[in-house]
Design a protein around this motif. Structure first.
Motif, PDB file in Angstrom:
ATOM      1  N   LYS A 162      -3.585   1.224  -2.884  1.00 31.68           N
ATOM      2  CA  LYS A 162      -4.700   0.859  -1.930  1.00 31.68           C
ATOM      3  C   LYS A 162      -4.487  -0.319  -2.108  1.00 31.68           C
ATOM      4  O   LYS A 162      -5.376  -0.891  -3.066  1.00 31.68           O
ATOM      5  CB  LYS A 162      -6.015   1.328  -1.414  1.00 31.68           C
ATOM      6  CG  LYS A 162      -5.436   3.414  -1.737  1.00 31.68           C
ATOM      7  CD  LYS A 162      -6.639   4.061  -1.518  1.00 31.68           C
ATOM      8  CE  LYS A 162      -6.803   5.307  -1.266  1.00 31.68           C
ATOM      9  NZ  LYS A 162      -8.224   5.923  -1.378  1.00 31.68           N
ATOM     10  N   ASN A 177      -0.044   5.855  -8.761  1.00 32.91           N
ATOM     11  CA  ASN A 177      -0.143   5.922  -7.618  1.00 32.91           C
ATOM     12  C   ASN A 177      -0.649   5.548  -6.546  1.00 32.91           C
ATOM     13  O   ASN A 177      -1.953   5.836  -6.438  1.00 32.91           O
ATOM     14  CB  ASN A 177       0.479   7.390  -7.502  1.00 32.91           C
ATOM     15  CG  ASN A 177       1.882   7.116  -8.577  1.00 32.91           C
ATOM     16  OD1 ASN A 177       2.527   6.853  -9.217  1.00 32.91           O
ATOM     17  ND2 ASN A 177       1.828   8.488  -9.958  1.00 32.91           N
ATOM     18  N   SER A 178       0.133   5.757  -5.188  1.00 34.00           N
ATOM     19  CA  SER A 178      -0.609   5.436  -4.184  1.00 34.00           C
ATOM     20  C   SER A 178      -1.457   4.468  -3.913  1.00 34.00           C
ATOM     21  O   SER A 178      -2.855   5.004  -3.815  1.00 34.00           O
ATOM     22  CB  SER A 178      -1.374   7.351  -3.547  1.00 34.00           C
ATOM     23  OG  SER A 178      -0.359   8.041  -3.817  1.00 34.00           O
ATOM     24  N   ALA A 204       0.912  -1.032  -0.196  1.00 32.49           N
ATOM     25  CA  ALA A 204      -0.116   0.262  -0.185  1.00 32.49           C
ATOM     26  C   ALA A 204       0.990   1.371   0.028  1.00 32.49           C
ATOM     27  O   ALA A 204       1.885   1.338   1.029  1.00 32.49           O
ATOM     28  CB  ALA A 204      -0.850   0.166   1.248  1.00 32.49           C
ATOM     29  N   GLY A 205       0.584   2.467  -0.703  1.00 35.52           N
ATOM     30  CA  GLY A 205       1.419   3.430  -0.798  1.00 35.52           C
ATOM     31  C   GLY A 205       2.666   3.100  -2.397  1.00 35.52           C
ATOM     32  O   GLY A 205       3.101   4.304  -2.621  1.00 35.52           O
ATOM     33  N   ARG A 241      -4.872  10.131  -8.765  1.00 39.43           N
ATOM     34  CA  ARG A 241      -4.016   9.333  -8.212  1.00 39.43           C
ATOM     35  C   ARG A 241      -3.220   8.096  -9.576  1.00 39.43           C
ATOM     36  O   ARG A 241      -2.328   8.032  -9.694  1.00 39.43           O
ATOM     37  CB  ARG A 241      -4.614   7.891  -7.529  1.00 39.43           C
ATOM     38  CG  ARG A 241      -4.652   8.308  -6.448  1.00 39.43           C
ATOM     39  CD  ARG A 241      -5.125   7.242  -5.545  1.00 39.43           C
ATOM     40  NE  ARG A 241      -6.459   6.490  -5.553  1.00 39.43           N
ATOM     41  CZ  ARG A 241      -6.330   4.922  -5.748  1.00 39.43           C
ATOM     42  NH1 ARG A 241      -5.161   4.248  -5.164  1.00 39.43           N
ATOM     43  NH2 ARG A 241      -7.513   4.657  -6.235  1.00 39.43           N
ATOM     44  N   ASP A 278      -7.666  -1.006  -4.834  1.00 42.80           N
ATOM     45  CA  ASP A 278      -7.470  -1.475  -5.812  1.00 42.80           C
ATOM     46  C   ASP A 278      -6.757  -3.036  -6.425  1.00 42.80           C
ATOM     47  O   ASP A 278      -6.622  -2.838  -7.152  1.00 42.80           O
ATOM     48  CB  ASP A 278      -5.501  -0.735  -6.407  1.00 42.80           C
ATOM     49  CG  ASP A 278      -6.553   0.834  -5.992  1.00 42.80           C
ATOM     50  OD1 ASP A 278      -5.643   1.754  -5.112  1.00 42.80           O
ATOM     51  OD2 ASP A 278      -7.585   1.249  -6.749  1.00 42.80           O
ATOM     52  N   ALA A 302       4.178   1.813  -6.231  1.00 42.95           N
ATOM     53  CA  ALA A 302       3.119   2.414  -7.296  1.00 42.95           C
ATOM     54  C   ALA A 302       3.270   1.109  -8.499  1.00 42.95           C
ATOM     55  O   ALA A 302       4.747   0.702  -8.342  1.00 42.95           O
ATOM     56  CB  ALA A 302       3.583   3.754  -7.761  1.00 42.95           C
ATOM     57  N   SER A 311      -2.147  -4.553   2.563  1.00 40.82           N
ATOM     58  CA  SER A 311      -1.581  -3.709   3.438  1.00 40.82           C
ATOM     59  C   SER A 311      -0.285  -3.289   4.774  1.00 40.82           C
ATOM     60  O   SER A 311      -0.088  -4.191   4.297  1.00 40.82           O
ATOM     61  CB  SER A 311      -3.126  -3.835   4.046  1.00 40.82           C
ATOM     62  OG  SER A 311      -3.534  -5.025   4.962  1.00 40.82           O
TER      63      SER A 311
END
Length: 124
Positions: A87, A84-85, A14-15, A67, A90, A17, A124
Motif C-alpha cells: 500500500k 505482499n499487497s 500498490a498491490g 501481508r 508502506d 510485492a 498509488s
C-alpha cells in the motif's frame, strides 16, 4: 564489528510485492533475533517483524500480519522480508537490525546493530 546490509527495495505499484534481504557480514545470527523496522518521512521508526534465529519463531506488527512474511536462511546468514499487497502507506526506509538480548523483539531499544536501510516506495 557486525555489519548488516539490506537490499531489495525499490518502486512498486500498490498491490505489488517486494522481497527485502538482510545479509550479515559474519554470523550475526548467533544473535537472539533479527528484526525489520521502517521509518516513513516525519514519523518514528516502527517495528515491522522479527524472527528468533534459533527456533524460527516469528513476530509481526498487527498491521503487517498476513501481508508480510519474515524468514531466514541459515546457510546464507540472511533474513528476508516478503511484502505482499503493498500500500502507499508502506512507503518508508526499511531497516534490519540484530539483537543479542532476550528482551522483547518489538522494542527498538533492544537492538544492537543496524543496517543502512533500503527505500521502499509504493505508488498509488
Amino acid at each position: 564489528q557486525v555489519q548488516l546490509v539490506e537490499s531489495g527495495g525499490g518502486l512498486v505499484q500498490a498491490g505489488g510485492a517486494l522481497r527485502l534481504s538482510c545479509a550479515a557480514s559474519r554470523r550475526t545470527f548467533s544473535s537472539y533475533a533479527v528484526g525489520w523496522f521502517r521509518q516513513a518521512p516525519g514519523k518514528e521508526r516502527e517495528f515491522v517483524a522479527a524472527i528468533n534465529w534459533s527456533d524460527g519463531s516469528t513476530y509481526y506488527a498487527a498491521s503487517m500480519k498476513g501481508r508480510f512474511t519474515i524468514s531466514r536462511d541459515n546457510d546464507k546468514n540472511t533474513v528476508y522480508l516478503l511484502m505482499n499487497s503493498l500500500k502507499p502507506e508502506d512507503t518508508a526506509v526499511y531497516y534490519c537490525a540484530a539483537t543479542f538480548s532476550s528482551g522483547s523483539v518489538y522494542y527498538i531499544d533492544e537492538y544492537d546493530y543496524w543496517g543502512q536501510g533500503t527505500q521502499v516506495t509504493v505508488s498509488s
